[in-house]
Scaffold this active site. Structure first.
Site, PDB file in Angstrom:
ATOM      1  N   CYS A  41     -56.654-124.675 -73.697  1.00  0.00           N
ATOM      2  CA  CYS A  41     -57.641-125.672 -73.314  1.00  0.00           C
ATOM      3  C   CYS A  41     -59.033-125.233 -73.752  1.00  0.00           C
ATOM      4  O   CYS A  41     -59.441-124.093 -73.551  1.00  0.00           O
ATOM      5  CB  CYS A  41     -57.672-125.957 -71.821  1.00  0.00           C
ATOM      6  N   ARG A  88     -57.459-124.370 -79.340  1.00  0.00           N
ATOM      7  CA  ARG A  88     -57.030-123.958 -77.999  1.00  0.00           C
ATOM      8  C   ARG A  88     -55.986-124.900 -77.398  1.00  0.00           C
ATOM      9  O   ARG A  88     -55.423-124.602 -76.349  1.00  0.00           O
ATOM     10  CB  ARG A  88     -58.237-123.905 -77.071  1.00  0.00           C
ATOM     11  N   TRP A 112     -54.159-127.953 -73.554  1.00  0.00           N
ATOM     12  CA  TRP A 112     -52.823-127.397 -73.770  1.00  0.00           C
ATOM     13  C   TRP A 112     -52.155-127.474 -72.415  1.00  0.00           C
ATOM     14  O   TRP A 112     -52.578-126.817 -71.466  1.00  0.00           O
ATOM     15  CB  TRP A 112     -52.902-125.946 -74.261  1.00  0.00           C
ATOM     16  N   ASN A 149     -59.944-125.046 -67.737  1.00  0.00           N
ATOM     17  CA  ASN A 149     -59.040-124.202 -68.519  1.00  0.00           C
ATOM     18  C   ASN A 149     -58.519-123.139 -67.583  1.00  0.00           C
ATOM     19  O   ASN A 149     -59.308-122.392 -67.003  1.00  0.00           O
ATOM     20  CB  ASN A 149     -59.798-123.563 -69.693  1.00  0.00           C
ATOM     21  N   GLY A 150     -57.210-123.070 -67.424  1.00  0.00           N
ATOM     22  CA  GLY A 150     -56.639-122.058 -66.532  1.00  0.00           C
ATOM     23  C   GLY A 150     -55.566-122.658 -65.653  1.00  0.00           C
ATOM     24  O   GLY A 150     -55.051-123.738 -65.938  1.00  0.00           O
ATOM     25  N   GLU A 203     -41.042-110.610 -86.745  1.00  0.00           N
ATOM     26  CA  GLU A 203     -42.189-111.434 -87.136  1.00  0.00           C
ATOM     27  C   GLU A 203     -41.723-112.622 -87.991  1.00  0.00           C
ATOM     28  O   GLU A 203     -42.190-113.748 -87.824  1.00  0.00           O
ATOM     29  CB  GLU A 203     -43.202-110.550 -87.896  1.00  0.00           C
ATOM     30  N   LYS A 211     -42.289-116.512 -86.931  1.00  0.00           N
ATOM     31  CA  LYS A 211     -43.008-117.463 -87.802  1.00  0.00           C
ATOM     32  C   LYS A 211     -42.142-118.694 -88.049  1.00  0.00           C
ATOM     33  O   LYS A 211     -42.613-119.812 -87.997  1.00  0.00           O
ATOM     34  CB  LYS A 211     -43.342-116.834 -89.167  1.00  0.00           C
ATOM     35  N   GLU A 233     -41.883-120.915 -84.940  1.00  0.00           N
ATOM     36  CA  GLU A 233     -43.145-121.577 -84.619  1.00  0.00           C
ATOM     37  C   GLU A 233     -43.413-122.816 -85.447  1.00  0.00           C
ATOM     38  O   GLU A 233     -43.828-123.826 -84.924  1.00  0.00           O
ATOM     39  CB  GLU A 233     -44.317-120.608 -84.899  1.00  0.00           C
ATOM     40  N   HIS A 293     -22.913-104.604 -82.420  1.00  0.00           N
ATOM     41  CA  HIS A 293     -22.750-104.503 -80.964  1.00  0.00           C
ATOM     42  C   HIS A 293     -22.763-105.878 -80.305  1.00  0.00           C
ATOM     43  O   HIS A 293     -23.027-105.989 -79.118  1.00  0.00           O
ATOM     44  CB  HIS A 293     -23.831-103.599 -80.379  1.00  0.00           C
ATOM     45  N   LYS A 330     -53.617-121.863 -80.365  1.00  0.00           N
ATOM     46  CA  LYS A 330     -53.988-120.629 -81.054  1.00  0.00           C
ATOM     47  C   LYS A 330     -54.350-119.526 -80.076  1.00  0.00           C
ATOM     48  O   LYS A 330     -54.074-118.355 -80.310  1.00  0.00           O
ATOM     49  CB  LYS A 330     -55.172-120.933 -81.984  1.00  0.00           C
TER      50      LYS A 330
END
Ligand code: M6R
Length: 606
Positions: free
Chosen positions: A2, A27, A74, A98-99, A478, A482, A485, A501, A601
C-alpha cells in the site's frame, strides 16, 4: 504494501496526488483512491485495479480540492473491490492506511455495541468509524484522530482527512514507513521519498508511534509519550524523473539488461583498480566475529543462501541463514560476537526490519545490504552497504539480486582476508574472476536464443522442477521463484542430491526439469543426478557451459549455453538464465510481467 500520499496545496491536488501515487504504485495495484476537501466537504473517488483506472474515473468524475489524501492498495483484509478500496470514509472522516490493524475485530465489536455497523471487509474501516464516532461525541478532528490512534494495535502508516478541515491532515506511524515533505507554504505526506521526489527533497521521517498534525504552514510531531518533539528535516534526493523503459518492452527486461553495467559500477565502488578493498568499514574487524547471521525474504533470502556457501567456504565463518518471517519467532540466541546481516532491495520489508530490530542491541554489529539507502532498514542498521542497482521497478527482482550477490561475495572475501583464511594470491584470483563478471554477463545477454527456445517449451508446462547442487541450489530456487511470480507456472526447486529422497516421484515425460549446473567440484555429482532423471524419461533443460553440456551427453532435451566462468562467481552469472527463462516464459504466456497478480514490490506488512 500500500502506498500513501497526502498534499496540502494551493493548487488542485487530484493531479498531484495521482502523480505521487504513480511513483508508489509498486507498493500495490489492487485498487486506488483519493479523498479531497472540495468546497469544505469531503469527497472521494475510488476504483479497482491499477491506478490508470482511477485516472480514467477522474476524467469522467473530476475531484476538486486543494487538500487531499491518496492510496494505492495491496489487499490484506478483504478482496480488491470498490467497497474495500481506500480512502475509507465514515461521516466526517476519510482514512488511508498501510499496514494491519491486529485488533480490528475487537474494535468492530466495540463499535457494534455503540450501534455502529461495519460495511466493508477491511480492518481500516474501523479506524474511520472510531474517529467519526469521537467527532460525533464532541471531540475536535485532532482529538478524535489521536484518541483513535491510541486504540490501535498492529502496524500502520495512516493519514486522516476531515470534512470541514481544508488545512489539516493528521498522520501517524507505527511500523510502516511515512515521511512528511516540506514545500513552499505546502505540505506533503508519502510512504517514501520516491513518492514525494518531484514535490520536495526536504523530508522528515516519522518515527514509530509518532503522531503528526500537518497544516500548510506547519507540522507538529508528537512522540510516543505525547510530547511535542523535533524530528530532523533531511535533504533526500530520490530522483525526480518518472521512470521509463528506455525502449524495452518491460521494466524487467530493462533491469535484466542493466546488470553488466550496475555490477561493474558496484565493483568500482568496493574494489580499487589494483584489486584492494575500499569503502568497507566495520566498527570491528571480521576477526572479532564468531558467527554470521544472514536474513532476508524472497530473492534477498536466496542471495543469503548463496552467501552462506561463500562465507563458510572461503572465510571459514559459521553462518546461519533464515527467512525473516521465521527468524525472530524462533527467538534465536544472539551472541555478542555475532555479525547480523540483513539483505533487502527496498529496505522496507516488514519482516526483515523486525528481524533487524530483534538483533539490534544484541549482535556485535548489524549491517544491511540495501538498494534504497534512505529506507527504514538502512536508517536502523549499524552499517549499510548500498548495492547501487538504481531504481528497480519490476516486481520480480533481477538486478538487485546480482548486485546483492556481488556485495556479499566482496564481503566474504574481505572476511576471508581479515581472518587470514586466504592468501594474497587466492584473493587476487577471486577478485579477477569477479571483475570478469560484467563482460561475461554481456556475452550471456548477447546470446539469448537458447534461453528463448527453452522458455517456449516451459510456457506449455503446468509444473516445472528446478535442480541445482552446491552454489547452484539457491540459483535453482531463484529460478523457480521468478517463474512462479511472473508466469504463474507452478515451479519447485530441489537440491539435485535430494531428488531421490522423494521428489523423483514427480518425474515423467511431461514435466520440464531445469538443471542449473555451473562447473564446480560437485558438477560430476550433478551429472549423476541428471542420469537419474533421464532414466525416468525426464525432459531436462541443462544450463551449463559448453564443457558441461558436452559432458551431459545427447539425452538432454535442451540446453542453455553459458560462458565459462570461475565456479566461485558462477551464481552471479547464472542468475541471468534463471531470470531470462522466467521472463521469456511470461512473454510467451502474455502475463503482466512488471506487475504480476497478487504481488507488490515492497512488502511492508508482516
Ligand atoms: O525489498 P526486499 O528485497 O526486502 O524484498 C524481498 C522480497 O519480497 C522480494 O525479493 C520478492 O521475493 C521479489 N518479488 C522476488 O522477485
Amino acid at each position: 504494501m500500500c502506498g500513501i500520499v497526502g498534499v496540502l496545496s494551493n493548487h488542485e491536488v487530484a493531479p498531484i496526488l495521482v502523480e505521487a501515487l504513480k511513483r508508489v504504485e509498486y507498493r500495490g495495484y489492487d485498487s486506488a483512491g483519493l479523498a479531497t476537501i472540495n468546497a469544505g466537504h469531503l469527497d472521494c473517488r475510488r476504483s479497482v485495479g491499477k491506478l490508470i483506472n482511477l485516472s480514467d474515473l477522474l476524467v469522467h468524475e473530476p475531484l476538486q480540492g486543494k487538500s487531499g489524501i491518496g492510496h494505492t492498495r495491496w489487499a490484506t483484509h478483504g478482496e480488491p473491490t470498490i467497497k474495500n478500496a481506500h480512502p475509507h470514509r465514515a461521516g466526517k472522516v476519510a482514512v488511508v492506511h498501510n499496514g494491519i490493524i491486529e485488533n480490528y475485530l475487537d474494535i468492530r465489536e466495540k463499535l457494534k455495541r455503540r450501534g455502529i455497523e461495519c460495511t466493508t471487509d477491511t480492518d481500516t474501516e474501523t479506524i474511520a468509524l472510531l474517529a467519526n464516532h469521537s467527532i460525533s461525541q464532541g471531540k475536535t478532528a485532532v482529538e478524535a484522530a489521536f484518541a483513535t490512534l491510541n486504540e490501535l494495535k498492529g502496524a500502520f502508516a495512516l493519514a486522516f482527512l476531515f470534512d470541514g478541515e481544508d488545512d489539516l491532515i493528521v498522520a501517524a506511524r507505527k511500523g510502516s514507513p511515512l515521511a512528511i515533505g516540506y514545500g513552499d507554504n505546502e505540505m506533503y505526506l508519502g510512504s517514501d521519498a520516491i513518492a514525494l521526489a518531484p514535490l520536495t527533497d526536504r523530508l522528515t521521517y516519522l518515527e514509530d508511534n509518532d503522531k503528526a498534525v500537518i497544516t500548510r504552514a506547519n507540522v507538529e510531531i508528537y512522540d510516543a509519550n505525547g510530547t511535542l518533539t523535533n524530528r530532523p528535516v533531511k535533504v533526500i534526493s530520490a530522483g525526480t524523473g518518472q521512470p521509463d523503459k528506455s525502449g524495452f518492452k518491460h521494466y524487467m527486461e530493462k533491469e535484466i539488461a542493466e546488470q553488466p553495467s550496475v555490477v561493474k559500477g558496484l565493483l568500482q565502488q568496493y574494489l580499487t583498480t589494483n584489486g584492494h578493498f575500499k569503502d568497507i568499514p566495520l566498527d570491528i574487524g571480521f576477526r572479532e566475529f564468531d558467527r554470521l547471521i544472514l536474513v532476508g525474504c524472497g530473492t534477498a533470502f536466496y542471495a543469503c543462501l548463496v552467501a552462506k556457501y561463500w562465507f563458510e567456504r572461503i572465510a571459514r565463518l559459521p553462518v546461519e541463514v533464515d527467512i525473516a518471517s521465521e527468524f525472530r519467532y524462533r527467538v534465536p540466541p544472539i551472541g555478542n560476537k555475532t555479525l547480523a546481516l540483513f539483505v533487502s532491495q527496498s529496505g522496507e520489508t516488514a519482516d526483515t526490519l523486525e528481524a533487524l530490530r530483534y538483533c539490534t542491541g544484541k549482535a556485535a554489529q548489524t549491517l544491511s545490504i540495501v538498494n534504497v539507502t534512505d529506507s527504514s532498514i538502512a536508517r536502523e542498521s549499524g552499517l549499510i552497504f548500498p548495492i547501487q542497482a538504481g531504481l528497480e521497478i519490476g516486481v520480480a527482482s533481477t538486478k538487485a539480486f546480482t548486485c546483492q550477490l556481488t556485495v556479499l561475495l566482496i564481503l566474504a572475501l574481505k572476511a576471508a582476508f581479515d581472518k587470514e583464511a586466504i592468501n594474497d594470491a587466492h584473493l587476487s584470483d577471486h577478485i579477477a574472476s569477479l571483475k570478469d563478471i560484467p563482460t561475461l554477463m554481456r556475452r550471456a545477454l548477447d546470446h539469448k536464443d537458447d534461453v528463448q527456445a527453452a522458455a517456449l517449451h516451459i510456457s506449455l508446462a503446468r509444473d516445472v522442477l528446478f535442480l541445482g547442487r552446491g552454489l547452484m541450489y539457491p540459483l535453482a530456487m531463484e529460478g523457480a521463484l521468478k517463474l512462479k511470480e511472473i508466469s504463474y507456472i507452478h515451479a519447485e526447486a530441489y537440491a539435485s542430491g535430494e531428488l531421490k529422497h522423494g521428489p523423483i516421484a514427480l518425474i515423467d515425460n511431461q514435466i520440464p526439469i531445469v538443471m542449473m549446473a555451473a562447473p564446480s567440484d560437485v558438477f560430476r555429482k550433478s551429472l549423476s543426478n541428471l542420469q537419474e532423471v533421464l532414466a525416468r524419461k525426464g525432459k531436462v533443460i541443462l544450463v551449463s557451459d559448453e564443457e558441461g553440456i558436452q559432458a551431459a551427453g545427447h539425452e538432454i532435451t535442451m540446453s542453455v549455453k553459458m560462458p565459462k566462468v570461475s565456479p566461485l562467481v558462477a551464481p552471479i552469472l547464472y542468475a541471468l538464465p534463471a531470470q531470462l527463462l522466467a521472463y521469456y516464459t511470461a512473454v510467451a504466456k502474455g502475463t503482466d510481467i512488471d506487475q504480476p497478480r497478487n504481488l507488490a514490490k515492497s512488502v511492508t506488512v508482516e
